[in-house]
Write a protein that holds these residues in place. Structure first.
Motif, PDB file in Angstrom:
ATOM      1  N   SER A   9     -92.376  35.877  -4.623  1.00 33.04           N
ATOM      2  CA  SER A   9     -91.183  36.183  -3.828  1.00 33.04           C
ATOM      3  C   SER A   9     -91.225  35.554  -2.451  1.00 33.04           C
ATOM      4  O   SER A   9     -90.693  36.083  -1.492  1.00 33.04           O
ATOM      5  CB  SER A   9     -91.013  37.708  -3.685  1.00 33.04           C
ATOM      6  OG  SER A   9     -92.028  38.240  -2.850  1.00 33.04           O
ATOM      7  N   SER A  14     -87.703  33.681  -4.031  1.00 32.78           N
ATOM      8  CA  SER A  14     -86.618  34.608  -3.706  1.00 32.78           C
ATOM      9  C   SER A  14     -85.267  33.895  -3.699  1.00 32.78           C
ATOM     10  O   SER A  14     -84.262  34.446  -4.163  1.00 32.78           O
ATOM     11  CB  SER A  14     -86.874  35.266  -2.350  1.00 32.78           C
ATOM     12  OG  SER A  14     -87.994  36.124  -2.412  1.00 32.78           O
ATOM     13  N   ALA A  17     -84.313  33.323  -7.300  1.00 32.01           N
ATOM     14  CA  ALA A  17     -83.904  34.589  -7.913  1.00 32.01           C
ATOM     15  C   ALA A  17     -82.499  34.968  -7.472  1.00 32.01           C
ATOM     16  O   ALA A  17     -81.678  35.427  -8.287  1.00 32.01           O
ATOM     17  CB  ALA A  17     -84.897  35.688  -7.540  1.00 32.01           C
ATOM     18  N   LEU A  29     -88.058  39.380 -10.803  1.00 33.53           N
ATOM     19  CA  LEU A  29     -88.832  38.754  -9.733  1.00 33.53           C
ATOM     20  C   LEU A  29     -90.158  39.495  -9.626  1.00 33.53           C
ATOM     21  O   LEU A  29     -90.191  40.700  -9.348  1.00 33.53           O
ATOM     22  CB  LEU A  29     -88.060  38.826  -8.411  1.00 33.53           C
ATOM     23  CG  LEU A  29     -88.722  38.222  -7.172  1.00 33.53           C
ATOM     24  CD1 LEU A  29     -88.970  36.728  -7.348  1.00 33.53           C
ATOM     25  CD2 LEU A  29     -87.849  38.465  -5.934  1.00 33.53           C
ATOM     26  N   GLU A  31     -93.867  40.046  -7.916  1.00 32.52           N
ATOM     27  CA  GLU A  31     -94.593  39.827  -6.669  1.00 32.52           C
ATOM     28  C   GLU A  31     -95.776  40.790  -6.595  1.00 32.52           C
ATOM     29  O   GLU A  31     -95.615  41.992  -6.763  1.00 32.52           O
ATOM     30  CB  GLU A  31     -93.670  40.036  -5.467  1.00 32.52           C
ATOM     31  CG  GLU A  31     -94.357  40.042  -4.115  1.00 32.52           C
ATOM     32  CD  GLU A  31     -95.193  38.799  -3.867  1.00 32.52           C
ATOM     33  OE1 GLU A  31     -96.404  38.948  -3.605  1.00 32.52           O
ATOM     34  OE2 GLU A  31     -94.649  37.680  -3.950  1.00 32.52           O
ATOM     35  N   PRO A  35     -92.206  41.112  -0.792  1.00 36.08           N
ATOM     36  CA  PRO A  35     -91.521  39.944  -0.250  1.00 36.08           C
ATOM     37  C   PRO A  35     -91.721  39.844   1.264  1.00 36.08           C
ATOM     38  O   PRO A  35     -91.539  40.823   1.993  1.00 36.08           O
ATOM     39  CB  PRO A  35     -90.045  40.226  -0.593  1.00 36.08           C
ATOM     40  CG  PRO A  35     -90.108  41.102  -1.804  1.00 36.08           C
ATOM     41  CD  PRO A  35     -91.316  41.981  -1.588  1.00 36.08           C
ATOM     42  N   THR A 150     -87.094  35.387   4.489  1.00 35.68           N
ATOM     43  CA  THR A 150     -87.662  35.643   3.166  1.00 35.68           C
ATOM     44  C   THR A 150     -87.371  37.065   2.715  1.00 35.68           C
ATOM     45  O   THR A 150     -86.980  37.308   1.567  1.00 35.68           O
ATOM     46  CB  THR A 150     -89.181  35.396   3.185  1.00 35.68           C
ATOM     47  OG1 THR A 150     -89.433  34.050   3.619  1.00 35.68           O
ATOM     48  CG2 THR A 150     -89.788  35.595   1.812  1.00 35.68           C
ATOM     49  N   ALA A 154     -84.895  38.098  -0.548  1.00 33.27           N
ATOM     50  CA  ALA A 154     -85.356  38.945  -1.652  1.00 33.27           C
ATOM     51  C   ALA A 154     -84.488  40.190  -1.777  1.00 33.27           C
ATOM     52  O   ALA A 154     -84.158  40.630  -2.893  1.00 33.27           O
ATOM     53  CB  ALA A 154     -86.817  39.328  -1.433  1.00 33.27           C
ATOM     54  N   GLU A 158     -82.161  41.342  -5.068  1.00 36.48           N
ATOM     55  CA  GLU A 158     -82.147  42.658  -5.717  1.00 36.48           C
ATOM     56  C   GLU A 158     -80.740  43.235  -5.746  1.00 36.48           C
ATOM     57  O   GLU A 158     -80.304  43.804  -6.757  1.00 36.48           O
ATOM     58  CB  GLU A 158     -83.098  43.607  -4.996  1.00 36.48           C
ATOM     59  CG  GLU A 158     -84.568  43.348  -5.249  1.00 36.48           C
ATOM     60  CD  GLU A 158     -85.430  44.493  -4.766  1.00 36.48           C
ATOM     61  OE1 GLU A 158     -85.575  45.482  -5.515  1.00 36.48           O
ATOM     62  OE2 GLU A 158     -85.938  44.398  -3.625  1.00 36.48           O
ATOM     63  N   LEU A 164     -87.151  43.721  -9.221  1.00 37.55           N
ATOM     64  CA  LEU A 164     -88.421  43.398  -8.582  1.00 37.55           C
ATOM     65  C   LEU A 164     -89.529  44.175  -9.269  1.00 37.55           C
ATOM     66  O   LEU A 164     -89.490  45.408  -9.363  1.00 37.55           O
ATOM     67  CB  LEU A 164     -88.384  43.748  -7.098  1.00 37.55           C
ATOM     68  CG  LEU A 164     -89.680  43.499  -6.306  1.00 37.55           C
ATOM     69  CD1 LEU A 164     -90.045  42.024  -6.312  1.00 37.55           C
ATOM     70  CD2 LEU A 164     -89.554  44.021  -4.881  1.00 37.55           C
ATOM     71  N   ARG A 166     -93.632  44.806  -9.142  1.00 30.66           N
ATOM     72  CA  ARG A 166     -94.819  44.631  -8.313  1.00 30.66           C
ATOM     73  C   ARG A 166     -96.052  44.550  -9.189  1.00 30.66           C
ATOM     74  O   ARG A 166     -96.308  45.418 -10.020  1.00 30.66           O
ATOM     75  CB  ARG A 166     -94.946  45.807  -7.344  1.00 30.66           C
ATOM     76  CG  ARG A 166     -93.857  45.873  -6.272  1.00 30.66           C
ATOM     77  CD  ARG A 166     -94.112  44.889  -5.160  1.00 30.66           C
ATOM     78  NE  ARG A 166     -95.422  45.092  -4.575  1.00 30.66           N
ATOM     79  CZ  ARG A 166     -95.700  46.057  -3.680  1.00 30.66           C
ATOM     80  NH1 ARG A 166     -94.757  46.886  -3.292  1.00 30.66           N
ATOM     81  NH2 ARG A 166     -96.927  46.152  -3.182  1.00 30.66           N
ATOM     82  N   CYS A 193     -95.411  30.551  -7.124  1.00 32.59           N
ATOM     83  CA  CYS A 193     -96.377  31.419  -6.457  1.00 32.59           C
ATOM     84  C   CYS A 193     -97.191  30.700  -5.395  1.00 32.59           C
ATOM     85  O   CYS A 193     -98.294  31.128  -5.047  1.00 32.59           O
ATOM     86  CB  CYS A 193     -97.279  32.106  -7.474  1.00 32.59           C
ATOM     87  SG  CYS A 193     -97.996  31.031  -8.723  1.00 32.59           S
TER      88      CYS A 193
END
Length: 369
Positions: A9, A14, A17, A29, A31, A35, A150, A154, A158, A164, A166, A193
């Motif tokens: 992210s 981001s 996405a 997404l 992460e 983010p 950033t 993100a 969403e 998202l 994690r 990444c």
């Protein structure tokens, strides 16, 4: 509905996405942290937005389109993410990188102006033009609030429907990833990444430690007002004080190899000394200003400074090797990448898995975007 998993992210992941979610894709997404977390290459306080790229017109055009994307993103977010303060390039030779950049920008009708070194006094409270051949002025360049941009991107992804997840992702068979023991599958997977990409795939990417320094300066050195600046030959760049974190003045020289997850996140004294040495040379009145804020970032470098956009197996794409000049392109790059995933066109051959020849021409000032 087409589905995609975007791993990472940072600003590239981001932005992609967000673009895909808004154009009808079902987006996940992934992460491992959050983010905008400080380990991301995207997480520095600022990045520079500029169109000059030496002889390269492809990146110059993309950056010019991205400028509009940053302005629209700020309008949507209701806050200024991009401060269009302008940028001065300090050219040490008459026919070098800045000269080539000016020719490309003029051919693309991107505003720029070649100035006498003495004209630098118009832009800075204090300026020493010694050793410069000329200046290149980009009036529509400026400074992006990187970490905040950033986080905002993100969040908007969403809000547009992206989910998202994690956790730390690893490749699974086919167009799939494994996160926390669960396999997630989609029509496409995009590994965006950053500095973690070479841990997972055989790619020509080197991760280096980059120290970022901000100095406590008088109010007259604030941005907007004081423009951004880059000295390509000296591998130095910076901008005025943005949001009270100090005047950025730091080096673009490649640092040592670095582990983005576990590496020491304190700056080296040698980096502080080098940055201060440049301040003394170009802005003498700032010779004794203290360091106000410092941060460790990293570059994810390919040898030729070209990005990696390649399909490893059907449906699995790698997007990385930003090589220190990728941040500013993110809104336009997301549109470009979306077209690739839609099958509208293939990536530029330059981004493929071929052997890379070392070059620094594109990358000038990695934190410059």
């Amino acid at each position: 509905m087409k589905s995609v998993i975007v791993v990472g992210s940072g600003i590239w992941g981001s932005s992609l996405a967000l673009r895909l979610a808004e154009t009808g894709w079902r987006v996940t997404l992934v992460e491992q942290h959050q983010p905008g977390h400080v380990r991301q290459s995207s997480a520095g306080e600022t990045r520079l937005m500029r169109c000059a790229h030496g002889t390269e017109d492809w990146y110059a055009r993309l950056a010019w389109r991205a400028r509009d994307g940053w302005r629209r993103l700020g309008e949507r977010a209701g806050e200024e993410l991009y401060a269009e303060a302008g940028m001065l390039w300090f050219a040490q030779v008459e026919d070098g990188w800045e000269h080539a950049s000016a020719q490309v920008l003029k051919n693309l009708d991107i505003p720029c102006e070649v100035l006498d070194p003495a004209d630098g006094a118009r832009f800075f409270p204090d300026f020493n033009p010694a050793g410069l051949s000329h200046l290149l002025w980009e009036p529509h360049a400026g400074v992006i609030r990187a970490r905040r941009a950033t986080q905002v991107t993100a969040r908007l992804a969403e809000a547009a429907g992206a989910r998202l997840v994690r956790g730390r992702a690893t490749p699974a068979e086919g167009a799939a990833v494994e996160v926390g023991g669960e396999v997630l599958a989609a029509d496409r997977v995009v590994w965006a990444c950053g500095a973690w990409l070479p841990e997972l795939f055989d790619v020509p990417v080197t991760v280096t430690k980059q120290d970022t320094l901000h100095f406590a300066v008088p109010a007259a050195w604030s941005t907007p007002g004081t423009p951004a600046w880059v000295d390509h030959a000296a591998a130095a760049y910076g901008h005025g004080d943005v949001d009270g974190v100090g005047m950025k003045a730091t080096s673009d020289a490649e640092g040592p190899a670095y582990d983005p997850e576990h590496g020491e996140r304190t700056v080296d004294e040698a980096g502080v000394a080098n940055a201060r040495s440049y301040l003394v040379r170009r802005f003498p009145s700032l010779a004794s200003v203290p360091v106000l804020f410092s941060q460790v970032c990293q570059y994810a470098l390919t040898p030729d400074a070209e990005w990696i956009i390649t399909e490893t197996v059907p449906g699995v794409w790698l997007l990385g090797g930003d090589s220190g000049h990728g941040f500013k392109h993110a809104p336009a790059l997301a549109e470009y990448m979306a077209g690739i995933l839609d099958g509208a066109y293939g990536p530029e051959p330059r981004f493929g898995p071929h052997e890379r020849t070392p070059s620094r021409g594109l990358r000038t000032s990695g934190q410059a975007g």
